[in-house]
Scaffold this motif. Sequence first.
Motif, short mmCIF file in Angstrom:
data_model
loop_
_atom_site.label_atom_id
_atom_site.label_comp_id
_atom_site.label_asym_id
_atom_site.label_seq_id
_atom_site.Cartn_x
_atom_site.Cartn_y
_atom_site.Cartn_z
N ALA A 68 0.83 -1.13 0.07
CA ALA A 68 -0.03 0.09 0.01
C ALA A 68 1.03 1.17 0.08
O ALA A 68 0.53 2.17 -0.66
CB ALA A 68 -0.89 -0.04 1.21
N GLY A 111 2.87 1.18 -3.42
CA GLY A 111 1.56 1.53 -4.48
C GLY A 111 1.31 3.27 -4.59
O GLY A 111 0.88 3.61 -5.56
N THR A 112 1.09 3.81 -3.31
CA THR A 112 0.64 5.22 -3.37
C THR A 112 1.87 6.24 -3.40
O THR A 112 1.96 7.31 -3.44
CB THR A 112 0.02 5.45 -1.96
OG1 THR A 112 0.78 5.00 -0.77
CG2 THR A 112 -1.51 5.06 -2.12
N ALA A 132 -5.44 2.20 -1.50
CA ALA A 132 -5.28 0.81 -1.52
C ALA A 132 -6.33 -0.12 -1.19
O ALA A 132 -6.43 -1.46 -1.70
CB ALA A 132 -4.22 0.33 -0.51
N SER A 189 -7.17 -1.80 -4.56
CA SER A 189 -6.15 -2.52 -5.20
C SER A 189 -6.61 -3.78 -5.67
O SER A 189 -7.20 -4.45 -4.98
CB SER A 189 -4.94 -2.68 -4.18
OG SER A 189 -5.29 -3.21 -3.24
N GLN A 216 -1.02 6.12 -9.19
CA GLN A 216 -1.06 5.38 -8.16
C GLN A 216 -1.95 4.20 -8.80
O GLN A 216 -1.77 2.93 -8.30
CB GLN A 216 -1.89 5.85 -7.14
CG GLN A 216 -1.38 7.04 -6.44
CD GLN A 216 -1.94 7.78 -5.36
OE1 GLN A 216 -3.17 7.72 -5.44
NE2 GLN A 216 -1.02 8.48 -4.26
N LEU A 262 -1.09 0.34 -8.04
CA LEU A 262 -2.07 -0.82 -7.16
C LEU A 262 -2.96 -1.51 -8.04
O LEU A 262 -3.56 -2.32 -7.31
CB LEU A 262 -2.77 0.12 -6.44
CG LEU A 262 -2.07 1.06 -5.27
CD1 LEU A 262 -2.99 2.15 -4.48
CD2 LEU A 262 -1.58 0.18 -4.08
N ASN A 263 -2.80 -1.52 -9.44
CA ASN A 263 -3.63 -2.25 -10.34
C ASN A 263 -5.31 -2.23 -10.06
O ASN A 263 -5.85 -3.05 -9.99
CB ASN A 263 -3.41 -3.88 -10.01
CG ASN A 263 -3.85 -4.54 -11.21
OD1 ASN A 263 -4.09 -4.32 -12.33
ND2 ASN A 263 -4.02 -5.97 -10.79
N ILE A 264 -5.38 -1.00 -10.18
CA ILE A 264 -6.88 -0.51 -9.97
C ILE A 264 -7.31 -0.18 -11.38
O ILE A 264 -7.02 1.02 -11.86
CB ILE A 264 -7.28 0.60 -8.89
CG1 ILE A 264 -6.40 0.33 -7.61
CG2 ILE A 264 -8.69 0.92 -8.83
CD1 ILE A 264 -6.34 1.54 -6.66
#
Length: 422
Positions: A203, A206-207, A237, A240, A359, A363-365
Amino acid sequence: MIDPKLLRTDPDRLRRAQQARGESVELVDDLIAADEARRAAVTSFETLRAGQKDLGKQVSRASGDEKQELLGRTKRLAAEVKEAEAAAAGADAAFTELMLTLPNPVFDDVPRGGEDDFTVVETIGSPRDFAAEGFTPRDHLELGQLLGAIDMERGAKVSGSRFYFLTGQGALLEFALINHAIRVATEWGFTPVIPPALVKPSAMEGTGFLGQAAQDVYHLPADDLYLVGTSEVALAAMHSAEILDADTLPRHYVGYSPCYRREAGSYGKDTRGIFRVHWFDKVEMFVYCDSADAEAEHQRLLEFEKTFISSLGLPFQVLEVAAGDLGLSAARKYDCYGWIPTQGRYREITSTSNCTEFQARRLNIRARYAEGVRPVSTLNGTLCAMTRTIIMILENHQQADGSVTVPEVLRPYLGTDVLRPV
C-alpha cells in the motif's frame, strides 16, 4: 507508475517532466534501454519456448535413432529455455525497479522550480488588524494553555518531543471539527470511511510513499507494517487489484484517521506548539474517476477545501505548487495556506493532488468500460488537518482577554460561542 507506452511513443514528454521537477533526465534514457532489454529478453525466451514445443511434437512422431537425436536436442534446448526464462525475469524485474523510481509526469503548465516557486492563485479574506483593535495577539500555544486546551509538557513526558495532549476545550474543538468536516463531506456526496492506520508495504509503495518520502515514515519491522502519514494510503489501496464498474465512477470517499510522520529533516523547525508534530488527526477526501474527468474532479476538491476553510472564517491563500515540490505521485497540486497572525504569514493547512493514473497503475486498480478495461485516476484532498486548523482558529479568532470566538458552524457541536480561559 506510468504507462510504459509513453517511453516508446513520447519520451520527450517524460524528459520535460523530469527537467521541470529538477530530477534526472537520464533516468528516461535508462528506462528506455531497460525496456528494450526486457522486450528483447522476453522475445528470446518466447522464441526458444516455441522451438521447444515444436521439437516436442517432432519427438512424438519420431522413432529409432532419429528420436534419440531429437531427445538429445530437447535436453539441450530445455537448458537454454530455462536460462532465457531467468534472463527475461531478471530484465523485467530490473525494468520494474527502475520504473518505480520515475515520478508521475507533471502537466506542462505546472510552475517550474522548487519549494519557493509556487504561484499564488488567489487570496480569500483579510487578516485582522490587531493593532487597530488595541492588543497584541497571543500565539496558539499561549492561548491553548490559557484555555486548558493544549498540554505540550505532558505530551513530551509521555511520548517525546513533538507530541501533545488536547484537553478540555481543545479536545472538544477537534471533535467539533471532525463532525463538521464529515457532515459537509457527506452532504457533498462523499462516503464516510474509517480506514486502518497500519498498512502493508504494498500500500505504501503503491501510493508512492516508499521512495523519496520513505525517511518520513514510521515502520514496524516485527510486523512489516507502516503507520500511515495520511489516510490517502489506505483509501487508495482499498480497491487495489480490483476492476471497478465504470457506472459506479466517480467514487468519492472521506476518511478520518490518525496520521504519523517522523518529520525527518525538520530539526529545529516549528518546534513550538502543535504546528509540526509526529501525530495528528485528519479528515481526507479521496476520489476514483475516469481519467477524462480527473482535472474537473481536482477543481471540485479544491472548491470543497476553500468552502470548508471559509466556513471557519479564516483568511487564506490558494497556491499552485511548483513541479520541484511535488511528491512522487502528483501531476499537479494546490495548497491552501491559512494566515497565522503571530507569524505574520500564511502557512499550509490543506492540499489537493491529481495523481492521474499513477497510483492506480501501481496498485492495479482498473475499471471496465464499454471499450474495455483500463486504469482509473485517483485524487486526494485534505479537508481538515486538525492541529493546524486548531492553531488558525485560536489565533485568528482570539480576543484581548484570551478568549476565542467559536466559528458559527462549530457552535452546535461545542454548545457555546466562546472558548474562555480556565
